[in-house]
Design a protein around this motif. Sequence first.
Motif, PDB file in Angstrom:
ATOM      1  N   TYR A 167       0.784  -1.183   0.155  1.00 31.07           N
ATOM      2  CA  TYR A 167       0.062   0.024   0.026  1.00 31.07           C
ATOM      3  C   TYR A 167       1.002   1.243  -0.020  1.00 31.07           C
ATOM      4  O   TYR A 167       0.658   2.360  -0.660  1.00 31.07           O
ATOM      5  N   HIS A 168       1.922   1.382   0.732  1.00 35.76           N
ATOM      6  CA  HIS A 168       2.877   2.557   1.025  1.00 35.76           C
ATOM      7  C   HIS A 168       3.527   2.679  -0.392  1.00 35.76           C
ATOM      8  O   HIS A 168       3.570   3.793  -0.659  1.00 35.76           O
ATOM      9  N   ASP A 169       3.961   1.706  -0.893  1.00 41.45           N
ATOM     10  CA  ASP A 169       4.747   1.899  -2.269  1.00 41.45           C
ATOM     11  C   ASP A 169       3.981   2.500  -3.602  1.00 41.45           C
ATOM     12  O   ASP A 169       4.294   3.222  -4.107  1.00 41.45           O
ATOM     13  N   ILE A 170       2.648   1.782  -3.491  1.00 47.39           N
ATOM     14  CA  ILE A 170       1.684   2.457  -4.169  1.00 47.39           C
ATOM     15  C   ILE A 170       1.423   3.791  -4.415  1.00 47.39           C
ATOM     16  O   ILE A 170       1.339   4.568  -5.238  1.00 47.39           O
ATOM     17  N   ALA A 171       1.196   4.208  -2.789  1.00 45.42           N
ATOM     18  CA  ALA A 171       0.996   5.441  -2.579  1.00 45.42           C
ATOM     19  C   ALA A 171       2.005   6.463  -3.197  1.00 45.42           C
ATOM     20  O   ALA A 171       2.009   7.606  -3.647  1.00 45.42           O
ATOM     21  N   ILE A 172       3.287   5.894  -2.735  1.00 44.34           N
ATOM     22  CA  ILE A 172       4.365   6.793  -3.060  1.00 44.34           C
ATOM     23  C   ILE A 172       4.667   6.853  -4.567  1.00 44.34           C
ATOM     24  O   ILE A 172       4.943   7.945  -5.109  1.00 44.34           O
ATOM     25  N   ALA A 173       4.501   5.853  -5.247  1.00 45.18           N
ATOM     26  CA  ALA A 173       4.477   5.977  -6.756  1.00 45.18           C
ATOM     27  C   ALA A 173       3.503   6.797  -7.316  1.00 45.18           C
ATOM     28  O   ALA A 173       4.068   7.634  -8.109  1.00 45.18           O
ATOM     29  N   TYR A 174       2.323   6.956  -6.712  1.00 35.78           N
ATOM     30  CA  TYR A 174       1.188   7.750  -7.089  1.00 35.78           C
ATOM     31  C   TYR A 174       1.713   9.385  -6.736  1.00 35.78           C
ATOM     32  O   TYR A 174       1.250  10.426  -7.494  1.00 35.78           O
ATOM     33  N   GLN A 175       2.260   9.511  -5.631  1.00 34.25           N
ATOM     34  CA  GLN A 175       2.742  10.801  -5.218  1.00 34.25           C
ATOM     35  C   GLN A 175       3.584  11.270  -6.516  1.00 34.25           C
ATOM     36  O   GLN A 175       3.546  12.488  -6.778  1.00 34.25           O
ATOM     37  N   LYS A 176       4.567  10.283  -6.979  1.00 36.81           N
ATOM     38  CA  LYS A 176       5.514  10.802  -7.976  1.00 36.81           C
ATOM     39  C   LYS A 176       4.650  11.107  -9.282  1.00 36.81           C
ATOM     40  O   LYS A 176       5.225  12.167 -10.018  1.00 36.81           O
ATOM     41  N   ALA A 177       3.708  10.225  -9.460  1.00 38.73           N
ATOM     42  CA  ALA A 177       2.958  10.579 -10.746  1.00 38.73           C
ATOM     43  C   ALA A 177       2.280  12.085 -10.758  1.00 38.73           C
ATOM     44  O   ALA A 177       2.171  12.710 -11.634  1.00 38.73           O
ATOM     45  N   ILE A 178       1.744  12.365  -9.562  1.00 38.19           N
ATOM     46  CA  ILE A 178       1.190  13.543  -9.285  1.00 38.19           C
ATOM     47  C   ILE A 178       2.092  14.718  -9.714  1.00 38.19           C
ATOM     48  O   ILE A 178       1.660  15.897 -10.420  1.00 38.19           O
ATOM     49  N   ARG A 179       3.277  14.654  -8.893  1.00 39.24           N
ATOM     50  CA  ARG A 179       4.138  15.785  -9.035  1.00 39.24           C
ATOM     51  C   ARG A 179       4.441  15.759 -10.599  1.00 39.24           C
ATOM     52  O   ARG A 179       4.802  16.839 -11.139  1.00 39.24           O
ATOM     53  N   ALA A 180       4.830  14.674 -11.188  1.00 39.28           N
ATOM     54  CA  ALA A 180       5.168  14.455 -12.821  1.00 39.28           C
ATOM     55  C   ALA A 180       4.165  15.191 -13.420  1.00 39.28           C
ATOM     56  O   ALA A 180       4.637  16.118 -14.397  1.00 39.28           O
ATOM     57  N   PHE A 181       2.898  14.962 -13.394  1.00 33.18           N
ATOM     58  CA  PHE A 181       1.959  15.500 -14.226  1.00 33.18           C
ATOM     59  C   PHE A 181       1.740  16.968 -13.776  1.00 33.18           C
ATOM     60  O   PHE A 181       1.500  17.855 -15.014  1.00 33.18           O
ATOM     61  N   TYR A 182       1.903  17.461 -12.747  1.00 34.77           N
ATOM     62  CA  TYR A 182       1.911  18.801 -12.311  1.00 34.77           C
ATOM     63  C   TYR A 182       2.951  19.316 -12.831  1.00 34.77           C
ATOM     64  O   TYR A 182       2.792  20.532 -13.657  1.00 34.77           O
ATOM     65  N   ASP A 183       4.170  18.889 -13.151  1.00 32.39           N
ATOM     66  CA  ASP A 183       5.295  19.682 -13.420  1.00 32.39           C
ATOM     67  C   ASP A 183       5.270  19.950 -15.239  1.00 32.39           C
ATOM     68  O   ASP A 183       5.774  20.491 -15.649  1.00 32.39           O
ATOM     69  N   ALA A 184       4.374  18.786 -15.652  1.00 30.07           N
ATOM     70  CA  ALA A 184       4.132  18.828 -17.008  1.00 30.07           C
ATOM     71  C   ALA A 184       2.922  19.676 -17.547  1.00 30.07           C
ATOM     72  O   ALA A 184       2.716  19.934 -18.674  1.00 30.07           O
ATOM     73  N   GLY A 185       2.222  20.186 -16.521  1.00 32.62           N
ATOM     74  CA  GLY A 185       1.185  21.394 -16.830  1.00 32.62           C
ATOM     75  C   GLY A 185      -0.020  20.984 -16.376  1.00 32.62           C
ATOM     76  O   GLY A 185      -0.951  21.457 -16.633  1.00 32.62           O
ATOM     77  N   CYS A 186      -0.244  19.844 -15.802  1.00 30.38           N
ATOM     78  CA  CYS A 186      -1.551  19.445 -15.552  1.00 30.38           C
ATOM     79  C   CYS A 186      -2.102  19.965 -14.384  1.00 30.38           C
ATOM     80  O   CYS A 186      -1.415  19.918 -13.299  1.00 30.38           O
ATOM     81  N   ARG A 187      -3.345  20.368 -14.293  1.00 31.98           N
ATOM     82  CA  ARG A 187      -4.108  20.981 -13.110  1.00 31.98           C
ATOM     83  C   ARG A 187      -5.243  20.454 -12.854  1.00 31.98           C
ATOM     84  O   ARG A 187      -5.972  20.692 -11.962  1.00 31.98           O
ATOM     85  N   TYR A 188      -5.651  19.327 -13.811  1.00 34.29           N
ATOM     86  CA  TYR A 188      -6.780  18.587 -13.494  1.00 34.29           C
ATOM     87  C   TYR A 188      -6.613  17.209 -13.688  1.00 34.29           C
ATOM     88  O   TYR A 188      -6.209  16.795 -15.003  1.00 34.29           O
ATOM     89  N   LEU A 189      -6.696  16.365 -12.629  1.00 30.39           N
ATOM     90  CA  LEU A 189      -6.304  14.879 -12.793  1.00 30.39           C
ATOM     91  C   LEU A 189      -7.376  13.938 -12.274  1.00 30.39           C
ATOM     92  O   LEU A 189      -7.924  14.569 -11.114  1.00 30.39           O
ATOM     93  N   GLN A 190      -7.583  12.996 -12.943  1.00 22.86           N
ATOM     94  CA  GLN A 190      -8.742  12.237 -12.487  1.00 22.86           C
ATOM     95  C   GLN A 190      -8.490  10.820 -12.046  1.00 22.86           C
ATOM     96  O   GLN A 190      -7.787  10.302 -12.847  1.00 22.86           O
ATOM     97  N   LEU A 191      -8.876  10.242 -10.901  1.00 25.42           N
ATOM     98  CA  LEU A 191      -8.434   8.766 -10.718  1.00 25.42           C
ATOM     99  C   LEU A 191      -9.632   7.925 -11.012  1.00 25.42           C
ATOM    100  O   LEU A 191     -10.852   7.934 -10.484  1.00 25.42           O
ATOM    101  N   ASP A 192      -9.766   6.958 -12.079  1.00 25.76           N
ATOM    102  CA  ASP A 192     -10.887   6.295 -12.320  1.00 25.76           C
ATOM    103  C   ASP A 192     -10.723   4.988 -11.567  1.00 25.76           C
ATOM    104  O   ASP A 192      -9.701   4.182 -11.500  1.00 25.76           O
ATOM    105  N   ASP A 193     -11.704   4.566 -10.897  1.00 23.57           N
ATOM    106  CA  ASP A 193     -11.813   3.434  -9.976  1.00 23.57           C
ATOM    107  C   ASP A 193     -13.155   2.601 -10.030  1.00 23.57           C
ATOM    108  O   ASP A 193     -14.385   3.027  -9.810  1.00 23.57           O
ATOM    109  N   THR A 194     -12.795   1.420 -10.400  1.00 22.40           N
ATOM    110  CA  THR A 194     -14.105   0.282 -10.258  1.00 22.40           C
ATOM    111  C   THR A 194     -14.185  -0.382  -8.960  1.00 22.40           C
ATOM    112  O   THR A 194     -14.981  -1.282  -8.789  1.00 22.40           O
ATOM    113  N   SER A 195     -13.044  -0.155  -7.972  1.00 18.84           N
ATOM    114  CA  SER A 195     -13.025  -0.949  -6.764  1.00 18.84           C
ATOM    115  C   SER A 195     -14.316  -0.818  -6.004  1.00 18.84           C
ATOM    116  O   SER A 195     -14.800  -1.691  -5.303  1.00 18.84           O
TER     117      SER A 195
END
Length: 370
Positions: A167-195
């Motif tokens: 759980y921790h490693d997945i969360a940290i990977a997504y932290q990196k994803a959020i920062r990377a998309f932000y740095d690329a100019g993304c200001r609107y991100l959606q998490l799609d979830d069927t769980s």
Amino acid sequence: MGNRAPFRYDIVGSFLRPDNLKKAREEFLKGEIDAEQLKAVEDKAIKELVEKEKETGLLAVTDGEFRRRYWHLDFLADLEGVEEIKADHWSVHFKGHQPKAATLKIVDKIDFGNHPFLEHFKYLKSIAGDTLCKMTIPSPSMLHLICCVRSEEYAPIKRYQDAKDLYHDIAIAYQKAIRAFYDAGCRYLQLDDTSWGEFCDAEKRKAYKDRGFDLEEIAKNYVDMINLALEAKPEDMTITMHICRGNFRSTWFSSGGYEPVAQTLFGHCKVDGFFLEYDSERSGDFSPLRYIKDQKVVLGLITSKFPELEDKEEVKKRIKEAEKYVEKEQLCLSPQCGFSSTEEGNVMTEEEQWKKVAFVKEVAEEVWAD
């Protein structure tokens, strides 16, 4: 609140692939064209899509997920430590058509590195002008759900003998994803979830319980994991969650109202908004929305599964019903899902798809004056 995403009229993200794009993908798989030639077709199709989205009046545009086969596997398989593998069948059963089976396996430490979706977003932003760009990716929950819950053959690697580490490693990977998309100019991100859709389904809850899963504990772990990922979110970035019950070729695989997950999810998950499916009786009533705090709620009252337009007055009536539990200022309107969660797409024409989008805008503008 109407000036910040999610908007009064919004979309989930995916659009029907045009025929020339489907043809190019088939040619690529047969080896008749190379990756660069396929990319050129994708680029052109996305550019035309964005022009259409802007023409229709959308306040945020997506690339329609035109570069993907599936809404979830393409992103997750490109995380470090994850492999896509063939499967004999899907671990979820759609009520009708069945997509080609594939699944994921955790083989090493989960991480986010040089992910191809970053370039996908950069291209979208480069052609969108001043219009806000929305990026859609699967939620952190989906990696755990696919590999560790749906799979009956999951055996944790040495690093993940303790599930807390996963759980921790997945969360940290997504932290990196959020920062990377932000740095690329993304200001609107959606998490799609069927769980969460599965956790609302009485039959699926029983099946998972029979296999020894404590869904209440897993749900809490998922919210904690998502919230840890969201700690990386800058103040001027909006992150929403779309909760889905399945959307392959206008079919579905989960049913049931939000009550079983509402207190845990709506009451504790720190996303900025929820895109919720409410296009059929399978979604239950609005009473679970009583747990919503300050998040926006995008009511998916318009179906993306079938071309017929809903009765406008009935849609307005249902928005009024939702206002019993959530302030009108927090509510928005959208289709319940995308139009093409997989490359095959739902059963309608592109013209019918755009009529649906225009209908959402028309109703929202009549309901909300801002």
